[in-house]
Write a protein that holds these residues in place. Structure first.
Motif, PDB file in Angstrom:
ATOM      1  N   VAL A  17       0.889  -1.229  -0.013  1.00 44.84           N
ATOM      2  CA  VAL A  17       0.083  -0.003   0.072  1.00 44.84           C
ATOM      3  C   VAL A  17       0.989   1.223  -0.141  1.00 44.84           C
ATOM      4  O   VAL A  17       1.794   1.350   0.677  1.00 44.84           O
ATOM      5  CB  VAL A  17      -1.077  -0.256   1.232  1.00 44.84           C
ATOM      6  CG1 VAL A  17      -1.820   1.081   1.380  1.00 44.84           C
ATOM      7  CG2 VAL A  17      -1.702  -1.192   1.504  1.00 44.84           C
ATOM      8  N   GLN A  48      -1.607  -1.293  -4.086  1.00 41.96           N
ATOM      9  CA  GLN A  48      -2.624  -0.508  -4.306  1.00 41.96           C
ATOM     10  C   GLN A  48      -2.236   0.988  -3.613  1.00 41.96           C
ATOM     11  O   GLN A  48      -1.363   0.970  -2.695  1.00 41.96           O
ATOM     12  CB  GLN A  48      -3.810  -1.067  -3.402  1.00 41.96           C
ATOM     13  CG  GLN A  48      -4.217  -2.304  -4.019  1.00 41.96           C
ATOM     14  CD  GLN A  48      -5.182  -2.911  -3.120  1.00 41.96           C
ATOM     15  OE1 GLN A  48      -5.362  -4.272  -3.408  1.00 41.96           O
ATOM     16  NE2 GLN A  48      -6.029  -2.423  -1.932  1.00 41.96           N
ATOM     17  N   THR A  53      -7.549   1.298  -0.737  1.00 42.57           N
ATOM     18  CA  THR A  53      -7.459  -0.109   0.028  1.00 42.57           C
ATOM     19  C   THR A  53      -8.461  -0.180   1.114  1.00 42.57           C
ATOM     20  O   THR A  53      -8.771   0.701   1.894  1.00 42.57           O
ATOM     21  CB  THR A  53      -6.039   0.009   0.674  1.00 42.57           C
ATOM     22  OG1 THR A  53      -4.942   0.136  -0.478  1.00 42.57           O
ATOM     23  CG2 THR A  53      -5.711  -1.368   1.379  1.00 42.57           C
ATOM     24  N   ASP A  57      -9.102  -5.977   2.307  1.00 43.96           N
ATOM     25  CA  ASP A  57      -7.663  -6.156   1.550  1.00 43.96           C
ATOM     26  C   ASP A  57      -6.667  -6.492   2.489  1.00 43.96           C
ATOM     27  O   ASP A  57      -5.740  -7.434   2.434  1.00 43.96           O
ATOM     28  CB  ASP A  57      -7.375  -4.836   0.634  1.00 43.96           C
ATOM     29  CG  ASP A  57      -8.098  -4.596  -0.467  1.00 43.96           C
ATOM     30  OD1 ASP A  57      -8.402  -5.509  -1.254  1.00 43.96           O
ATOM     31  OD2 ASP A  57      -8.510  -3.358  -0.660  1.00 43.96           O
TER      32      ASP A  57
END
Length: 88
Positions: A17, A48, A53, A57
């Protein structure tokens, strides 16, 4: 090849992330390079942006990697908001 362990299972799902102010910025490029390394270790990888997110996730992931530029010794505000969102 190094493989991380979580409990008694091999880490397979890696969620990367990141926050990047610009498309193709340094933090985004770094996230992509980390993904290449994780995939080379046979991990299933998702990359992502933080604002895309969900908690689902994060639950999917065996390992979470977070990338952020640094602003006056702090992560980007979007990253701070992400941590506050997922802790609830």
């Amino acid at each position: 090849t190094a493989v991380a362990k979580v409990g008694n299972s091999t880490t397979n799902n890696v969620l990367i992330v990141y926050y990047s102010f610009t498309k193709g910025g340094c933090t985004e490029r770094m996230a992509d390079e980390v993904a290449i390394g994780a995939a080379a270790a046979n991990a299933t990888v998702r990359v992502q942006r933080v604002n895309e997110t969900s908690c689902d996730d994060v639950k999917w992931a065996d390992a979470l990697i977070v990338g952020s530029p640094v602003h006056f010794a702090n992560p980007a505000s979007d990253v701070i908001a992400f941590f506050e969102y997922v802790q609830d």
